[in-house]
Design an enzyme around this catalytic site. Structure first.
Site, mmCIF file in Angstrom:
data_model
loop_
_atom_site.group_PDB
_atom_site.id
_atom_site.type_symbol
_atom_site.label_atom_id
_atom_site.label_comp_id
_atom_site.label_asym_id
_atom_site.label_seq_id
_atom_site.Cartn_x
_atom_site.Cartn_y
_atom_site.Cartn_z
ATOM 1 N N CYS A 1 6.517 101.446 -14.525
ATOM 2 C CA CYS A 1 7.175 101.136 -13.248
ATOM 3 C C CYS A 1 8.178 102.223 -12.874
ATOM 4 O O CYS A 1 8.909 102.726 -13.730
ATOM 5 C CB CYS A 1 7.879 99.788 -13.342
ATOM 6 S SG CYS A 1 8.712 99.298 -11.822
ATOM 7 N N HIS B 1 13.144 95.459 -9.430
ATOM 8 C CA HIS B 1 11.937 95.626 -10.246
ATOM 9 C C HIS B 1 10.816 94.693 -9.780
ATOM 10 O O HIS B 1 9.673 95.118 -9.595
ATOM 11 C CB HIS B 1 12.202 95.384 -11.734
ATOM 12 C CG HIS B 1 10.913 95.214 -12.472
ATOM 13 N ND1 HIS B 1 10.115 96.292 -12.804
ATOM 14 C CD2 HIS B 1 10.208 94.103 -12.819
ATOM 15 C CE1 HIS B 1 8.987 95.838 -13.355
ATOM 16 N NE2 HIS B 1 9.030 94.517 -13.371
ATOM 17 N N CYS C 1 10.702 101.846 -10.684
ATOM 18 C CA CYS C 1 11.936 101.308 -10.076
ATOM 19 C C CYS C 1 13.161 101.729 -10.890
ATOM 20 O O CYS C 1 13.051 102.117 -12.053
ATOM 21 C CB CYS C 1 11.852 99.789 -9.961
ATOM 22 S SG CYS C 1 12.445 98.905 -11.415
ATOM 23 N N CYS D 1 13.681 100.179 -14.385
ATOM 24 C CA CYS D 1 12.797 100.667 -15.447
ATOM 25 C C CYS D 1 13.002 102.142 -15.751
ATOM 26 O O CYS D 1 12.788 102.572 -16.890
ATOM 27 C CB CYS D 1 11.340 100.417 -15.071
ATOM 28 S SG CYS D 1 10.938 98.662 -14.944
ATOM 29 N N ASP E 1 9.181 82.508 10.208
ATOM 30 C CA ASP E 1 8.466 81.229 10.155
ATOM 31 C C ASP E 1 9.003 80.355 11.288
ATOM 32 O O ASP E 1 9.953 80.720 11.980
ATOM 33 C CB ASP E 1 8.580 80.584 8.775
ATOM 34 C CG ASP E 1 10.003 80.194 8.409
ATOM 35 O OD1 ASP E 1 10.905 80.276 9.272
ATOM 36 O OD2 ASP E 1 10.221 79.802 7.256
ATOM 37 N N ASP F 1 3.700 85.952 1.603
ATOM 38 C CA ASP F 1 5.146 86.028 1.401
ATOM 39 C C ASP F 1 5.493 85.064 0.291
ATOM 40 O O ASP F 1 4.787 84.081 0.069
ATOM 41 C CB ASP F 1 5.911 85.585 2.663
ATOM 42 C CG ASP F 1 5.900 84.069 2.807
ATOM 43 O OD1 ASP F 1 4.890 83.529 3.275
ATOM 44 O OD2 ASP F 1 6.894 83.417 2.404
HETATM 45 ZN ZN LIG Z 1 10.584 98.301 -12.687
#
Ligand SMILES: [Zn+2]
Length: 376
Positions: free
Chosen positions: A305, A336, A307, A310, A93, A267
């Site tokens: 999920c 996550h 990740c 999870c 930015d 973003d």
């Molecule tokens: Zn997750």
């Protein structure tokens, strides 16, 4: 031939678009969500972990980096990519927005802004020319014009004056940026919620000519309905063949609504910041993992999920590490949240590509409306 940054639109579905921004540092698939690496780090994440969530590009903050460790120091150490160990594209930015929201004793003139650092009170100046210089020292791939953005609500005269100043600064930014093959300069549309001011701003930017265009001045307190109202027309005022970036947005439903209105890039600090405070974004809505209902729950946070939080940990464990202020708590939940945001982007890209975005949106909203799984 010098490497260039180009944008290829691959498919549209309604106003939603999917494409690829090709850069010397790799492709950015759009719609793209950019995790925020404020101080040369996405807090609580290793760069390779950020990449593993599917992020193609990060955002860096000029304001923070110019104050500490300084752009000159980062340049001496080989540039921001090397410094933070992220070899893929970086968008920075201009520093304008954060000067207005963070710095003390600001003085705004035609030339630029002088302010005091929120870290040590030292005095600094940002102008369009200095912002371009800093972003060049950082080695940013996508550079943003230096602009000024009033908080909403603001009266029309203030918004008009500010927008016209930003358009004069956009011209100075373009001149100062010069010709830098392999690097892009994006203009920023302003004008608040006033349609005619948005059109005036878009016309000024189109006249100057940029590699991409941002919709600025939204997500500054106007609320989702007003923001969507503006996005119903603002993206259409920008060139079809360049990427369109909505700055500082947002929550999952903001992101989906923005993409439906023709936005390609976004973003927000929300997934990482919320991850550090125990707030998780899941397919079935927001979960506060610190809530006592999770303390005996062996189930994953979000069964859909992939990740690490999870796939390898229970809600009970996540709850425990938050309650105990363990560092891994923010690491797991940030991962996550970033994974979920990138999964949304992938889902939208796939759906737009095959013309099923409307059905995808319905499923997204229906699943969220179910709310979290029932307590055990
Ligand atoms: Zn997750």
């Amino acid at each position: 031939m010098a490497p260039k940054i180009s944008f290829e639109l691959k498919a549209t579905d309604g106003k939603a678009r999917t494409g690829v921004i090709d850069t010397p540092r790799g492709e950015i698939r759009t719609p793209a969500f950019m995790p925020v690496g404020t101080a040369a780090t996405v807090k609580a994440m290793m760069p390779e972990s950020v990449r593993a969530t599917g992020a193609d590009i990060l955002l860096g903050n000029t304001y923070h980096l110019m104050l500490r460790p300084t752009a000159e120091r980062i340049d001496r150490l080989g540039g921001l990519h090397k410094f933070m160990n992220w070899e893929r594209p970086i968008l920075t930015d201009s520093g304008g927005f954060q000067v207005m929201s963070l710095a003390g004793l600001r003085k705004l003139t035609e030339r630029g802004v002088t302010f005091k650092s929120h870290i040590d009170g030292s005095k600094h100046e940002l102008t369009p020319e200095r912002s371009m210089e800093i972003q060049k020292l950082l080695g940013s791939d996508i550079v943003m014009c230096f602009d000024e953005c009033p908080a909403l609500p603001a009266d029309r005269n203030r918004i008009a004056e500010s927008m016209r100043l930003s358009m004069r600064w956009a011209e100075r930014s373009r001149d100062a940026f010069g010709d830098r093959p392999g690097h892009a300069l994006f203009g920023i549309m302003q004008g608040g919620l006033e349609q005619d001011l948005r059109e005036e701003s878009a016309e000024a930017l189109r006249g100057i000519g940029f590699d991409g265009y941002a919709v600025g001045g939204l997500a500054v307190g106007e609320g989702q309905e007003a923001m969507f109202g503006c996005l119903d027309y603002a993206p259409d005022m920008l060139p079809q063949d360049k990427p369109r970036y909505l700055m500082g947005v947002g929550k999952p439903d903001d992101i989906v609504g923005a993409v439906a209105r023709g936005i390609d890039m976004m973003d927000c600090v929300l997934p990482s910041r919320s991850g550090r405070t125990g707030q998780a974004f899941t397919r079935q809505g927001v979960v506060n993992i610190k809530n006592a209902r999770h303390q005996d729950d062996p189930r994953p946070l979000d069964a859909s999920c992939s990740c690490p939080a999870c796939s390898s940990y229970s809600r009970a464990y996540l709850h425990h590490v938050f309650r105990s202020n363990e560092m891994i708590s923010g690491m797991l939940l940030t991962w996550h949240n970033l994974q979920y945001f990138q999964d949304i982007m992938q889902g939208m890209r796939d759906a737009i590509a095959v013309g099923t975005f409307e059905a995808w949106q319905k499923d997204f909203h229906d699943t969220r409306a179910q709310g979290d799984i029932d307590p055990l």
